[in-house]
Design a protein around this motif. Structure first.
Motif, short mmCIF file in Angstrom:
data_model
loop_
_atom_site.label_atom_id
_atom_site.label_comp_id
_atom_site.label_asym_id
_atom_site.label_seq_id
_atom_site.Cartn_x
_atom_site.Cartn_y
_atom_site.Cartn_z
N UNK A 37 9.13 -5.12 -48.59
CA UNK A 37 9.63 -5.04 -47.23
C UNK A 37 8.48 -5.12 -46.22
N UNK A 38 7.26 -4.85 -46.70
CA UNK A 38 6.09 -4.85 -45.81
C UNK A 38 5.33 -6.17 -45.82
N UNK A 39 5.49 -6.95 -46.89
CA UNK A 39 4.75 -8.21 -47.01
C UNK A 39 5.67 -9.29 -47.56
N UNK A 70 5.03 -6.67 -41.75
CA UNK A 70 4.95 -5.40 -41.03
C UNK A 70 3.81 -4.54 -41.56
N UNK A 71 3.49 -4.68 -42.84
CA UNK A 71 2.42 -3.89 -43.44
C UNK A 71 1.07 -4.11 -42.75
N UNK A 72 0.87 -5.31 -42.24
CA UNK A 72 -0.39 -5.59 -41.55
C UNK A 72 -0.50 -4.83 -40.24
N UNK A 73 0.64 -4.55 -39.62
CA UNK A 73 0.62 -3.89 -38.31
C UNK A 73 0.32 -2.40 -38.40
N UNK A 74 0.36 -1.85 -39.61
CA UNK A 74 0.10 -0.42 -39.75
C UNK A 74 -1.25 -0.16 -40.44
N UNK A 232 -0.25 12.62 -42.68
CA UNK A 232 1.22 12.64 -42.82
C UNK A 232 1.74 11.21 -42.92
N UNK A 233 2.69 10.99 -43.80
CA UNK A 233 3.28 9.66 -43.99
C UNK A 233 4.47 9.52 -43.05
N UNK A 234 4.30 8.71 -41.99
CA UNK A 234 5.33 8.56 -40.97
C UNK A 234 6.06 7.23 -41.05
N UNK A 235 6.08 6.62 -42.22
CA UNK A 235 6.78 5.34 -42.35
C UNK A 235 8.27 5.50 -42.07
N UNK A 236 8.73 4.74 -41.10
CA UNK A 236 10.14 4.72 -40.70
C UNK A 236 10.64 6.08 -40.22
N UNK A 250 -3.54 12.52 -35.21
CA UNK A 250 -2.55 11.44 -35.30
C UNK A 250 -3.26 10.12 -35.03
N UNK A 251 -3.00 9.11 -35.84
CA UNK A 251 -3.68 7.82 -35.69
C UNK A 251 -2.70 6.73 -35.27
N UNK A 252 -3.26 5.64 -34.77
CA UNK A 252 -2.44 4.51 -34.36
C UNK A 252 -1.62 3.94 -35.53
N UNK A 253 -2.19 3.79 -36.72
CA UNK A 253 -1.39 3.30 -37.84
C UNK A 253 -0.17 4.17 -38.13
#
Length: 278
Positions: A37-39, A70-74, A232-236, A250-253
């Motif tokens: 889903x990410x690549x 989408x994986x590249x954007x994070x 922390x894993x904030x995916x979705x 907290x980071x941009x990714x």
């Protein structure tokens, strides 16, 4: 109740910000990814992405999500790309000197981890409440920065896990000191499995969510002011309407991986992701 003060943008030094124009597309070559889903395609480590241009730019940079990347954007190298390209290898690319390619690809993730530590330490040094550990943090920053300027051979010999454990102890203390200033009892969700958790409107001000799995969790409208979110894993994760003012580490990714909207309040120094709802 008066609003929580916004801190001066942390980790804003150019050395800790990705400068793709000064990098040889290392994240697009050195790192592997699998069709998901990410690549949109499979890519082996050391193989250039099919979207990488001759000038090392991305041919679909403005359309990554719609094209299935989408994986590249994070991903964020925290400035490691240009450090390896311009300092470690003195501006000599893997294209002009293919014999150095393998070493360059191996060095990149090492320096990326070192720069990530520098980024967290830089933020901790911006926390007045963490003054008690500022000396240790400054010493750690000086040590790590010096390492990032060493030769490729030296970098490949660095014991990154040991260094990370040493710095993390100072970061943990810095986070505890900063959160101690928050009134009331703080919740401890360190390392918690909160996959898909329903936390809409949760009172998590000053909580520790270090290393917590928050994939697809509903944190809409939650109070996350001064919460420690390192790792922390904030995916979705649904952050619509959430208040992340002053959130720690907290980071941009992490933001890029989450979902939010115009009502989501984010810390100073971070950007509202373009894919968030208006």
């Amino acid at each position: 109740m008066s609003p929580s003060p916004q801190r001066t943008p942390h980790a804003a030094h150019p050395d800790l910000q990705a400068d793709c124009g000064s990098c040889f597309g290392l994240c697009c070559v050195a790192l592997p990814f699998a069709r998901s889903a990410d690549f949109a395609a499979d890519k082996a480590a050391g193989t250039p992405c099919g979207n990488l241009r001759e000038d090392f730019g991305c041919g679909i940079h403005d359309r990554l999500r719609e094209r299935g990347y989408a994986g590249c954007t994070v991903f964020d190298c925290f400035g490691a790309g240009q450090k390896v390209s311009q300092v470690t290898f003195g501006g000599r690319s893997w294209r002009t000197e293919p014999g150095s390619a393998r070493t360059m690809y191996e060095v990149f993730p090492v320096v990326r981890q070192l720069h990530e530590l520098l980024r967290y330490a830089a933020e901790a040094l911006d926390l007045p409440a963490a003054k008690a550990v500022h000396r240790e943090l400054r010493e750690a920053c000086a040590q790590i920065d010096a390492l990032t300027r060493e030769s490729a051979e030296t970098l490949l010999a660095v014991d990154v896990p040991a260094l990370r454990a040493e710095v993390n102890a100072h970061l943990l203390r810095a986070g505890e000191l900063a959160r101690a200033a928050v009134p009331g009892r703080k919740k401890n969700h360190r390392g918690a499995d909160l996959l898909g958790a329903r936390l809409r409107g949760a009172k998590l001000r000053g909580a520790t969510l270090r290393g917590a799995c928050l994939i697809a969790a509903d944190l809409s409208g939650a109070d996350l002011r001064q919460a420690d979110l390192i790792g922390a894993d904030l995916r979705d994760t649904n952050l619509c309407g959430a208040d992340l003012t002053g959130a720690l580490f907290l980071t941009q990714p992490q933001l890029n991986a989450a979902r939010g909207d115009a009502a989501t309040r984010i810390p100073a120094g971070l950007r509202r992701p373009g894919h968030w709802a208006a």
